[in-house]
Scaffold this active site. Structure first.
Site, PDB file in Angstrom:
ATOM      1  N   ASP A 150      38.806  39.203  41.390  1.00 51.59           N
ATOM      2  CA  ASP A 150      38.682  37.767  41.141  1.00 51.59           C
ATOM      3  C   ASP A 150      38.055  37.033  42.333  1.00 51.59           C
ATOM      4  O   ASP A 150      37.732  37.642  43.355  1.00 51.59           O
ATOM      5  CB  ASP A 150      40.088  37.227  40.803  1.00 51.59           C
ATOM      6  CG  ASP A 150      40.052  36.079  39.796  1.00 51.59           C
ATOM      7  OD1 ASP A 150      38.994  35.458  39.634  1.00 51.59           O
ATOM      8  OD2 ASP A 150      41.114  35.791  39.208  1.00 51.59           O
ATOM      9  N   ASP A 205      37.170  30.484  32.781  1.00 52.02           N
ATOM     10  CA  ASP A 205      38.136  31.125  31.891  1.00 52.02           C
ATOM     11  C   ASP A 205      38.027  30.643  30.447  1.00 52.02           C
ATOM     12  O   ASP A 205      37.723  29.485  30.180  1.00 52.02           O
ATOM     13  CB  ASP A 205      39.559  30.844  32.374  1.00 52.02           C
ATOM     14  CG  ASP A 205      39.885  31.640  33.614  1.00 52.02           C
ATOM     15  OD1 ASP A 205      38.996  32.355  34.130  1.00 52.02           O
ATOM     16  OD2 ASP A 205      41.037  31.553  34.079  1.00 52.02           O
TER      17      ASP A 205
HETATM   18  C1  GLA Z   1      41.268  33.561  37.246  1.00 49.41           C
HETATM   19  C2  GLA Z   1      40.599  34.550  36.297  1.00 49.41           C
HETATM   20  C3  GLA Z   1      41.508  34.800  35.111  1.00 49.41           C
HETATM   21  C4  GLA Z   1      42.842  35.335  35.583  1.00 49.41           C
HETATM   22  C5  GLA Z   1      43.478  34.381  36.586  1.00 49.41           C
HETATM   23  C6  GLA Z   1      44.699  34.979  37.254  1.00 49.41           C
HETATM   24  O1  GLA Z   1      41.393  32.302  36.665  1.00 49.41           O
HETATM   25  O2  GLA Z   1      39.357  34.080  35.892  1.00 49.41           O
HETATM   26  O3  GLA Z   1      40.902  35.700  34.197  1.00 49.41           O
HETATM   27  O4  GLA Z   1      42.651  36.605  36.161  1.00 49.41           O
HETATM   28  O5  GLA Z   1      42.564  34.035  37.612  1.00 49.41           O
HETATM   29  O6  GLA Z   1      45.273  34.133  38.192  1.00 49.41           O
END
Ligand code: GLA
Length: 404
Positions: A150, A205
């Site tokens: 990430d 997301d």
């Molecule tokens: C980010 C990623 C998500 C998830 C969260 C976890 O937002 O894009 O897919 O992994 O972190 O905290």
């Protein structure tokens, strides 16, 4: 003397080849398929959950349908030990990661884990910054098969350097680990990450909604249609071993059956990784029928690995094509509106040239048989004009097979 020179050259070559940066090849020849904890469980994960999910992946038939990765997302972490090696949260994972990986492997599945290129993960757990080689070693020792990496807390970090560093660390640790890059498309990884990762997120997301944006100060999460629209112009960068990732699925998380079917269809048309995000221990028959429709999965997993494209937009409807093996095409009519809509498919008017597949549809000279992949009915061939009615937020999905 000659022998000595040859020996030195050989040694040098050996060392250099060991140092040459590379990713593990052959791990993602078709889009990866599996399950991830985030969309449904967020930070509420522990070893019991993961074990029951592993059991469910086998019992439901998901594993045998192709979903082989069981991926832990954020919040599995505890502290680093005195030497700097990361440990799982001892309260949530009392048996340790090696035991959990062994269990997952015993079910014929592979296991994935999550980290972050910054100092902290998005959930505030320890990130890999400054510990990349140590973390890769630890994952390899545990038997991890997949790493989602990430991008939180990285304001002063260069993405190309950070992701290549972790790729090299994985390579040095020696265990083939699929590398899933999650930097949200910010630095356009499709332009530089082909030799870095096996897949890269193209957007922020996903939000569990078909058509809306979840806006926050400084960031947003996006509905299915919004994410779909953000894939425009990216298809030429994806292919076997390196996929555009429009984020994990929300199928089975409460949207309507029509919306779930449309979501799953479009991710299949996009040759997107199919990473489930629902509670697979409690699925309705409708959800199972969507997620395990073998003919739709075959569109996603087609060996050519060519992402589909939107061919035309008309009055809230979209026509999509995806080139498939053996001169076949997947063909979708997507209804973006909430009302049912009718459409007349005049095949000859859909003659087109796809410059990625380098192939014409040639509906004027080719005849294709039509298979409806959701009703599982054969519906004649492309010599006749066809009327379809598509419910709101739904699709019609055909496989067109060229008659020889
Ligand atoms: C980010 C990623 C998500 C998830 C969260 C976890 O937002 O894009 O897919 O992994 O972190 O905290």
């Amino acid at each position: 003397m000659k022998k000595l020179t040859a020996l030195i050259t050989l040694l040098l070559l050996f060392t250099l080849s060991g140092l040459r940066a590379q990713k593990f090849e052959g791990l993602a020849e078709t889009p990866p398929m599996g399950w991830n904890s985030w969309n449904k469980f967020a930070c509420n994960i522990d070893e019991n959950l993961i074990r029951t999910i592993a059991d469910a992946m086998v019992e439901t038939g998901l594993r045998d349908a192709g979903y082989i990765y069981l991926n832990l997302d954020d919040c599995w972490h505890g502290e680093r030990d005195s030497l700097g090696f990361i440990q799982p949260d001892p309260a949530k994972f009392p048996s340790g990661m090696k035991a959990l990986a062994d269990y997952v492997h015993s079910k014929g599945l592979k296991i994935g884990i999550y980290s972050d290129a910054g100092r902290k993960t998005c959930g505030g757990r320890p990130g890999s910054f400054g510990h990349e080689y140590q973390d890769a070693l630890q994952y390899a020792k545990w038997g991890i098969d997949y790493l989602k990496y990430d991008w939180c807390e990285t304001e002063d970090i260069n993405p190309v350097g950070a992701y290549n560093l972790m790729r090299d660390a994985i390579h040095a640790a020696g265990r083939p680990i699929l590398f899933s890059m999650c930097e949200w498309g910010t630095s356009k990884p499709w332009l530089w990450a082909k030799d870095t990762g096996h897949m890269w997120r193209t957007t922020g997301d996903i939000y569990n909604c078909f058509d809306c944006i979840d806006q926050h100060p400084g960031w947003a999460a996006f509905g299915v249609l919004q994410i779909l629209d953000m894939q425009n112009g990216l298809r030429q960068y994806a292919g076997p071993g390196h996929w555009n990732d429009p984020d994990m699925l929300e199928v089975g998380n409460g949207q309507s059956v029509n919306q779930d079917r449309a979501h799953f269809t479009m991710w299949s048309m996009l040759a997107a990784p199919l990473i489930l995000g629902n509670d697979i221990r409690n699925m309705t028959q409708e959800t199972k029928d969507i997620l395990m429709n073998a003919e739709v999965i075959a569109v996603n997993q087609d060996k050519l690995g060519i992402q589909g494209f939107r061919h035309l937009v008309e009055d809230g409807l979209e026509i999509w094509f995806k080139p498939l093996e053996n001169d076949d095409w997947a063909f979708t009519v997507l209804n973006r509106t909430t009302e049912p809509k009718s459409y007349t498919i005049n095949w000859e008017k859909l003659d087109l040239y796809d410059d990625v597949a380098k192939r014409f549809t040639n509906f004027d000279s080719n005849v294709y048989s039509i298979r409806n992949l959701w009703t599982k009915q054969n519906e004649g061939d492309t010599r006749k004009v066809k009327e379809v009615t598509v419910p709101g937020h739904d699709v019609v999905l055909y496989r067109l097979s060229k008659k020889k």
